[in-house]
Design an enzyme around this catalytic site. Sequence first.
Site, PDB file in Angstrom:
ATOM      1  N   LYS A  53      22.260  -6.527  29.272  1.00  0.00           N
ATOM      2  CA  LYS A  53      21.949  -6.602  30.707  1.00  0.00           C
ATOM      3  C   LYS A  53      22.650  -7.810  31.346  1.00  0.00           C
ATOM      4  O   LYS A  53      23.186  -7.718  32.449  1.00  0.00           O
ATOM      5  CB  LYS A  53      20.427  -6.643  30.922  1.00  0.00           C
ATOM      6  CG  LYS A  53      19.791  -5.285  30.581  1.00  0.00           C
ATOM      7  CD  LYS A  53      18.300  -5.300  30.379  1.00  0.00           C
ATOM      8  CE  LYS A  53      17.838  -3.949  29.827  1.00  0.00           C
ATOM      9  NZ  LYS A  53      16.426  -3.877  29.472  1.00  0.00           N
ATOM     10  N   GLN A  97      11.380  -7.759  29.619  1.00  0.00           N
ATOM     11  CA  GLN A  97      11.728  -6.882  28.496  1.00  0.00           C
ATOM     12  C   GLN A  97      10.463  -6.489  27.734  1.00  0.00           C
ATOM     13  O   GLN A  97       9.695  -7.346  27.299  1.00  0.00           O
ATOM     14  CB  GLN A  97      12.732  -7.603  27.568  1.00  0.00           C
ATOM     15  CG  GLN A  97      13.280  -6.712  26.464  1.00  0.00           C
ATOM     16  CD  GLN A  97      14.105  -5.535  26.998  1.00  0.00           C
ATOM     17  OE1 GLN A  97      14.908  -5.687  27.913  1.00  0.00           O
ATOM     18  NE2 GLN A  97      13.896  -4.364  26.431  1.00  0.00           N
ATOM     19  N   ASP A 120      12.768  -2.474  37.394  1.00  0.00           N
ATOM     20  CA  ASP A 120      12.507  -1.484  36.339  1.00  0.00           C
ATOM     21  C   ASP A 120      11.678  -0.314  36.881  1.00  0.00           C
ATOM     22  O   ASP A 120      11.483   0.673  36.182  1.00  0.00           O
ATOM     23  CB  ASP A 120      11.729  -2.163  35.195  1.00  0.00           C
ATOM     24  CG  ASP A 120      12.517  -2.147  33.901  1.00  0.00           C
ATOM     25  OD1 ASP A 120      13.577  -1.488  33.858  1.00  0.00           O
ATOM     26  OD2 ASP A 120      12.062  -2.776  32.924  1.00  0.00           O
TER      27      ASP A 120
END
Length: 290
Positions: A53, A97, A120
């Site tokens: 990322k 994460q 997200d």
Amino acid sequence: MAEILDGKSAAREVRERIRAETAELKRRHGLTPGLATVLVGEDPASKIYVGSKHKACEEVGFTSFAHPLPATTSESELLALIDRLNADERVHGILVQLPLPKGIDEKRVIFRLSPHKDVDGLHPVSQGRLLAGEPGLRPCTPLGVMHLVHKTGERLAGKRAVVIGRSLLVGKPVAMLLLEEHATVTICHSRTADLAGEIGRADVVVAAIGKAEMIRGAWIRPGSVVIDVGINRTDGGLKGDVEYAAARERAGFITPVPGGVGPMTVAMLMQNTLLAAERSLGTEPGPAAR
Ligand code: NDP
């Protein structure tokens, strides 16, 4: 024999468009999109994902802010970091994460994110907006799935789409996005009575289960679009949820694993971060962010 939907090259195209629009954003508004990542603990797979990322941010011209934290981090310390990132004007997107170490309530952490920075797409406000058909940040993997479906050039209206898996991360949002485009959507899961029968009727199959090659090639309806989200580490290497070699003989289009949905997920994270940055200006987002 199916045409292969190459996620790597599709992701590259998306990143190119984002890079051009980011350069324009800097030139016109002096704004550089910023993505903060939060990684708690030392999980090797998570480290690789977060690393990819940051690399993608660099490629498209974003600023990235890495927050690697020890596995011993307490929930209140993590929530305090989220509060700081929510308030930081340089940060347009926050990526926590998952999974988080035991002892930290994932929901509490995700719910603490500002919905404006929820790149997200997992915050309940983002999920509610998806359900309501309102603009918002959609989850990245489902967006990647849709991008690959669009690559086939097939129209979804009136088609039968079968999604296998009903997680908040993949299955449910994919089903909503397919429905938004007027497919007739069936969601299958571990209690589905006749999985082979459901798949045999599908024009579009999206597999998000997490069981190596569980979907047999013989179940696939000839000519259908098969999108395999699964990532399963086996002794024979990385495998999807679909029995690839046999399914490829029957499908019209199929995604490989690796190299299908995986690279798209990171590209869509960049797209969401660009969208969040553009929205922070209060102007209409450009084409690469939509
Ligand atoms: P979850 O474990 O949260 O969900 C799996 C789903 O599969 C559940 O809804 C479950 O049903 C269903 N399922 C399990 N067994 C069966 C079965 N025998 N028949 C039918 N359905 C079944 O997984 P995720 O949605 O998070 O991820 C799915 C896969 O996608 C994983 O392999 C994951 O690694 C991968 N993934 C890939 C990403 C990428 O970037 N390519 C990103 C995210 C995930 P039930 O609800 O009844 O338990």
